[in-house]
Design a protein around this motif. Structure first.
Motif, PDB file in Angstrom:
ATOM      1  N   ASP A   2      28.452  11.756 -31.975  1.00 43.45           N
ATOM      2  CA  ASP A   2      28.796  13.159 -32.151  1.00 43.45           C
ATOM      3  C   ASP A   2      28.246  13.668 -33.486  1.00 43.45           C
ATOM      4  N   LYS A   4      27.898  16.126 -36.559  1.00 38.82           N
ATOM      5  CA  LYS A   4      28.798  17.013 -37.289  1.00 38.82           C
ATOM      6  C   LYS A   4      28.001  17.698 -38.385  1.00 38.82           C
ATOM      7  N   THR A  13      30.039   9.900 -42.823  1.00 37.50           N
ATOM      8  CA  THR A  13      30.202  11.177 -43.515  1.00 37.50           C
ATOM      9  C   THR A  13      29.328  11.184 -44.758  1.00 37.50           C
ATOM     10  N   PHE A  74      26.183  17.359 -29.529  1.00 38.77           N
ATOM     11  CA  PHE A  74      26.894  18.355 -30.320  1.00 38.77           C
ATOM     12  C   PHE A  74      27.540  19.306 -29.328  1.00 38.77           C
ATOM     13  N   ASN A  75      28.804  19.575 -29.505  1.00 36.21           N
ATOM     14  CA  ASN A  75      29.571  20.434 -28.587  1.00 36.21           C
ATOM     15  C   ASN A  75      29.459  19.971 -27.141  1.00 36.21           C
TER      16      ASN A  75
END
Length: 145
Positions: A2, A4, A13, A74-75
């Motif tokens: 996914d 972000k 991150t 994504f989405n």
């Protein structure tokens, strides 16, 4: 996987230490120093089709990634191997409307500096994506909290 935007990818991150990256992904299949910048260490993970850049001059933090993993989403939409117009309009259309396009002989890049994202395109489909920690107004990295 996914994506972000401005934050990273899955459990990765921007701003994570190299040690934290290793805890998430394990040891890379390949490590080397960038030919272009001695302050960047490149980590490659073959199974994930993922390359990470660790910024040594930023306390060895994760600051950039590149992937061609077909599971990247994504989405809820796959990015890799999707048509570029679909990716820009339907997948990223809600957050990005302004793309800078550079055409080369046999490929093109579609990028947006606000999200520090680049879509690499061949034959009209996205083959690879690059995303990095964006900059703030002071031209310093805008590390996630």
């Amino acid at each position: 996987m996914d994506l972000k935007p401005k934050l990273g990818l899955d459990n990765l991150t921007f701003g994570m230490s190299k040690k934290e990256v290793y805890e998430v992904l394990g040891m890379p299949d390949r490590k080397r120093i960038s030919d272009d910048d001695d302050d960047q260490q490149l980590l490659e993970y073959n199974d994930q089709k993922l390359r990470l850049t660790i910024y040594k001059n930023e306390d060895n933090r994760l600051g950039y990634l590149q992937t061609s993993n077909p599971k990247l989403e994504f989405n809820g939409h796959a990015i890799i191997n999707s048509k570029i117009d679909f990716v820009k309009d339907k997948i990223f259309g809600d957050i990005i409307s302004d793309w800078e396009i550079e055409d080369y002989d046999f490929f093109a890049t579609h990028s947006n500096d606000d999200y520090w994202i680049t879509l690499n395109v061949e034959f009209g489909v996205v083959i690879n994506i690059e995303i990095g920690v964006p900059f703030n107004d002071d031209n310093d990295y805008d590390w996630p909290n």
